[in-house]
Motif scaffolding. Structure first.
Motif, PDB file in Angstrom:
ATOM      1  N   LEU A 256      32.014  61.820  47.661  1.00  0.00           N
ATOM      2  CA  LEU A 256      31.228  62.803  48.486  1.00  0.00           C
ATOM      3  C   LEU A 256      31.650  64.198  47.863  1.00  0.00           C
ATOM      4  N   SER A 257      32.587  64.492  47.195  1.00  0.00           N
ATOM      5  CA  SER A 257      33.019  65.859  46.827  1.00  0.00           C
ATOM      6  C   SER A 257      32.200  66.200  45.695  1.00  0.00           C
ATOM      7  N   VAL A 258      31.818  65.132  45.000  1.00  0.00           N
ATOM      8  CA  VAL A 258      31.139  65.467  43.859  1.00  0.00           C
ATOM      9  C   VAL A 258      29.753  65.696  43.735  1.00  0.00           C
ATOM     10  N   SER A 259      29.106  66.464  43.136  1.00  0.00           N
ATOM     11  CA  SER A 259      27.756  66.555  43.452  1.00  0.00           C
ATOM     12  C   SER A 259      26.825  66.356  42.001  1.00  0.00           C
ATOM     13  N   GLY A 260      25.488  66.279  41.903  1.00  0.00           N
ATOM     14  CA  GLY A 260      24.937  66.304  40.727  1.00  0.00           C
ATOM     15  C   GLY A 260      24.847  65.150  39.782  1.00  0.00           C
ATOM     16  N   PRO A 261      24.813  65.020  38.558  1.00  0.00           N
ATOM     17  CA  PRO A 261      24.764  63.879  37.874  1.00  0.00           C
ATOM     18  C   PRO A 261      26.227  63.127  37.819  1.00  0.00           C
ATOM     19  N   SER A 262      27.193  63.727  38.002  1.00  0.00           N
ATOM     20  CA  SER A 262      28.589  63.278  37.929  1.00  0.00           C
ATOM     21  C   SER A 262      28.821  62.429  39.298  1.00  0.00           C
ATOM     22  N   SER A 263      27.925  62.559  40.347  1.00  0.00           N
ATOM     23  CA  SER A 263      28.276  61.624  41.437  1.00  0.00           C
ATOM     24  C   SER A 263      27.848  60.131  41.038  1.00  0.00           C
ATOM     25  N   ASP A 264      27.066  59.990  40.100  1.00  0.00           N
ATOM     26  CA  ASP A 264      26.770  58.592  39.943  1.00  0.00           C
ATOM     27  C   ASP A 264      28.394  57.875  39.123  1.00  0.00           C
ATOM     28  N   SER A 265      28.679  58.922  38.118  1.00  0.00           N
ATOM     29  CA  SER A 265      29.805  58.484  37.328  1.00  0.00           C
ATOM     30  C   SER A 265      31.189  58.205  38.435  1.00  0.00           C
ATOM     31  N   ALA A 266      31.086  59.041  39.467  1.00  0.00           N
ATOM     32  CA  ALA A 266      32.267  58.986  40.424  1.00  0.00           C
ATOM     33  C   ALA A 266      31.987  57.602  41.462  1.00  0.00           C
ATOM     34  N   ALA A 267      30.616  57.061  41.517  1.00  0.00           N
ATOM     35  CA  ALA A 267      30.408  56.128  42.322  1.00  0.00           C
ATOM     36  C   ALA A 267      30.671  54.909  41.620  1.00  0.00           C
ATOM     37  N   ASP A 268      30.492  54.814  40.151  1.00  0.00           N
ATOM     38  CA  ASP A 268      30.615  53.969  39.386  1.00  0.00           C
ATOM     39  C   ASP A 268      32.306  53.549  39.324  1.00  0.00           C
ATOM     40  N   ALA A 269      33.059  54.708  39.079  1.00  0.00           N
ATOM     41  CA  ALA A 269      34.508  54.714  38.899  1.00  0.00           C
ATOM     42  C   ALA A 269      34.959  54.032  40.360  1.00  0.00           C
ATOM     43  N   MET A 270      34.356  54.371  41.449  1.00  0.00           N
ATOM     44  CA  MET A 270      34.981  54.003  42.693  1.00  0.00           C
ATOM     45  C   MET A 270      34.688  52.459  42.704  1.00  0.00           C
ATOM     46  N   HIS A 271      33.555  51.906  42.378  1.00  0.00           N
ATOM     47  CA  HIS A 271      33.084  50.612  42.580  1.00  0.00           C
ATOM     48  C   HIS A 271      34.194  49.779  41.555  1.00  0.00           C
ATOM     49  N   ALA A 272      34.365  50.375  40.192  1.00  0.00           N
ATOM     50  CA  ALA A 272      35.340  49.769  39.356  1.00  0.00           C
ATOM     51  C   ALA A 272      36.785  49.590  39.774  1.00  0.00           C
ATOM     52  N   ALA A 273      37.371  50.547  40.477  1.00  0.00           N
ATOM     53  CA  ALA A 273      38.492  50.707  41.226  1.00  0.00           C
ATOM     54  C   ALA A 273      38.797  49.590  42.242  1.00  0.00           C
ATOM     55  N   LEU A 274      37.599  49.458  43.017  1.00  0.00           N
ATOM     56  CA  LEU A 274      37.694  48.402  44.142  1.00  0.00           C
ATOM     57  C   LEU A 274      37.503  47.032  43.597  1.00  0.00           C
ATOM     58  N   THR A 275      36.751  47.114  42.535  1.00  0.00           N
ATOM     59  CA  THR A 275      36.579  45.461  41.966  1.00  0.00           C
ATOM     60  C   THR A 275      37.975  45.090  41.468  1.00  0.00           C
ATOM     61  N   ALA A 276      38.595  45.982  40.556  1.00  0.00           N
ATOM     62  CA  ALA A 276      39.855  45.771  39.887  1.00  0.00           C
ATOM     63  C   ALA A 276      40.762  45.470  41.027  1.00  0.00           C
ATOM     64  N   HIS A 277      40.997  46.171  42.254  1.00  0.00           N
ATOM     65  CA  HIS A 277      42.107  45.924  43.325  1.00  0.00           C
ATOM     66  C   HIS A 277      41.588  44.271  43.848  1.00  0.00           C
ATOM     67  N   VAL A 278      40.503  44.183  44.117  1.00  0.00           N
ATOM     68  CA  VAL A 278      40.129  42.638  44.383  1.00  0.00           C
ATOM     69  C   VAL A 278      40.705  41.569  43.696  1.00  0.00           C
ATOM     70  N   THR A 279      40.306  41.896  42.129  1.00  0.00           N
ATOM     71  CA  THR A 279      40.600  40.797  41.197  1.00  0.00           C
ATOM     72  C   THR A 279      42.030  40.685  41.162  1.00  0.00           C
ATOM     73  N   HIS A 280      42.758  41.654  41.176  1.00  0.00           N
ATOM     74  CA  HIS A 280      44.075  41.483  40.946  1.00  0.00           C
ATOM     75  C   HIS A 280      44.892  41.056  42.101  1.00  0.00           C
ATOM     76  N   THR A 281      44.526  41.323  43.373  1.00  0.00           N
ATOM     77  CA  THR A 281      45.181  40.958  44.612  1.00  0.00           C
ATOM     78  C   THR A 281      44.772  40.130  45.450  1.00  0.00           C
ATOM     79  N   ILE A 282      43.564  39.719  45.432  1.00  0.00           N
ATOM     80  CA  ILE A 282      43.010  38.855  46.188  1.00  0.00           C
ATOM     81  C   ILE A 282      42.130  37.700  45.578  1.00  0.00           C
ATOM     82  N   LEU A 283      41.434  37.756  44.608  1.00  0.00           N
ATOM     83  CA  LEU A 283      40.764  36.750  43.958  1.00  0.00           C
ATOM     84  C   LEU A 283      41.768  35.792  43.416  1.00  0.00           C
ATOM     85  N   ALA A 284      41.592  34.429  43.536  1.00  0.00           N
ATOM     86  CA  ALA A 284      42.630  33.442  42.880  1.00  0.00           C
ATOM     87  C   ALA A 284      42.480  33.558  41.274  1.00  0.00           C
ATOM     88  N   PRO A 285      43.460  33.417  40.857  1.00  0.00           N
ATOM     89  CA  PRO A 285      43.476  33.634  39.324  1.00  0.00           C
ATOM     90  C   PRO A 285      42.570  32.312  38.606  1.00  0.00           C
TER      91      PRO A 285
END
Length: 285
Positions: A256-285
């Motif tokens: 939310l602190s990022v505006s303009g075209p960079s906000s899309d990249s920030a949202a992508d990075a957020m989604h990637a970080a959350l997906t990585a967290h779930v993959t490494h700590t919650i999903l079964a190997p």
């Protein structure tokens, strides 16, 4: 203790019976009717049972939704022909006021929004805004409740689309990633709420209830996933929900602190970080 103006002269039992009649004519559940008139379902229930009196503003919103005269609800006037809804107002005047309040809070912040601004956005008068919502505190509470209801409905729809718990968790993450204008608007209101929740008891209760519902939703998904074998057997559902919630809040604040075209990249990075967290700590190997 209720802080709203209460109609001391209203015959509680008769008024409650008339409100029940309006709800029955609407053909919806009591909870759905409460959502339409932007009212706490528990307050509506207590008022209908006679343990709490309706406030003037609540009866005004009920009358608006039922398209009847508020005087009839109070027993001071006979019931007349149904009144017409405000021209071009989807869902009635109270919901229009709340929707515009949410939009303005997202754009300018709660304390920068005046009743006159909301009236102008609704093409009505300040007196009409006060008729439905007497004070700023009640407007904020109604706006927060509306955002919660909208989020809960979208959450239920997303979960219904998923095939298993892993897909459900991916849907929840997508729902909380502020990509669209609507998602960013609701996150902006939510950030404003954090500060206000520390000062307002009513908003603080809503804040706590929303987080309780959200964490329980995540915990239930994790619990199902463990049972389905798609999540790790040793995962603690409550701890996983708490950690994921904290990550979502922190990352969304950055987006939310990022505006303009960079906000899309920030949202992508957020989604990637959350997906990585779930993959490494919650999903079964």
């Amino acid at each position: 203790m209720e802080t709203d103006d209460v109609l001391d002269g209203a015959p509680t039992a008769d008024t409650a019976a008339r409100v029940r009649e309006v709800i029955a004519e609407a053909g919806v559940s009591q909870r759905e009717f409460a959502r339409r008139v932007v009212m706490d379902p528990s307050k509506l229930s207590r008022s209908l049972s006679g343990t709490r009196r309706f406030t003037a503003a609540e009866l005004a919103r009920i009358a608006d939704e039922g398209r009847i005269d508020a005087g009839w609800l109070l027993g001071t006037r006979p019931r007349e022909k149904d009144t017409a809804p405000a021209a071009g107002v989807e869902g009635g005047r109270p919901l229009q006021i709340v929707r515009e309040t949410v939009r303005l809070i997202a754009e300018h912040g709660f304390h920068a929004v005046r009743v006159a601004d909301i009236a102008r956005a609704c093409a009505t008068s300040s007196a009409t805004i006060h008729y439905h919502f007497p004070g700023r505190a009640e407007l904020l509470e109604a706006a927060v409740r509306w955002c919660m209801d909208e989020d809960t409905a979208r959450r239920a729809a997303r979960l219904a689309e998923a095939d298993d718990a892993a897909a459900e968790l991916r849907q929840l993450i997508a729902l909380q990633t502020p990509r669209t204008a609507q998602q960013r608007r609701q996150w902006a209101v939510w950030l404003d709420l954090w500060a206000e929740a520390a000062r307002s008891t009513a908003v603080g209760r809503l804040h706590s209830e929303y987080y309780r519902q959200w964490r329980e939703t995540v915990a239930d998904v994790v619990r199902r996933g463990v049972g389905q074998g798609v999540f790790r057997a040793g995962v603690d559902p409550q701890a996983a929900a708490l950690t994921l919630t904290a990550l979502i809040d922190g990352l969304a604040t950055h987006v939310l602190s990022v505006s303009g075209p960079s906000s899309d990249s920030a949202a992508d990075a957020m989604h990637a970080a959350l997906t990585a967290h779930v993959t490494h700590t919650i999903l079964a190997p």
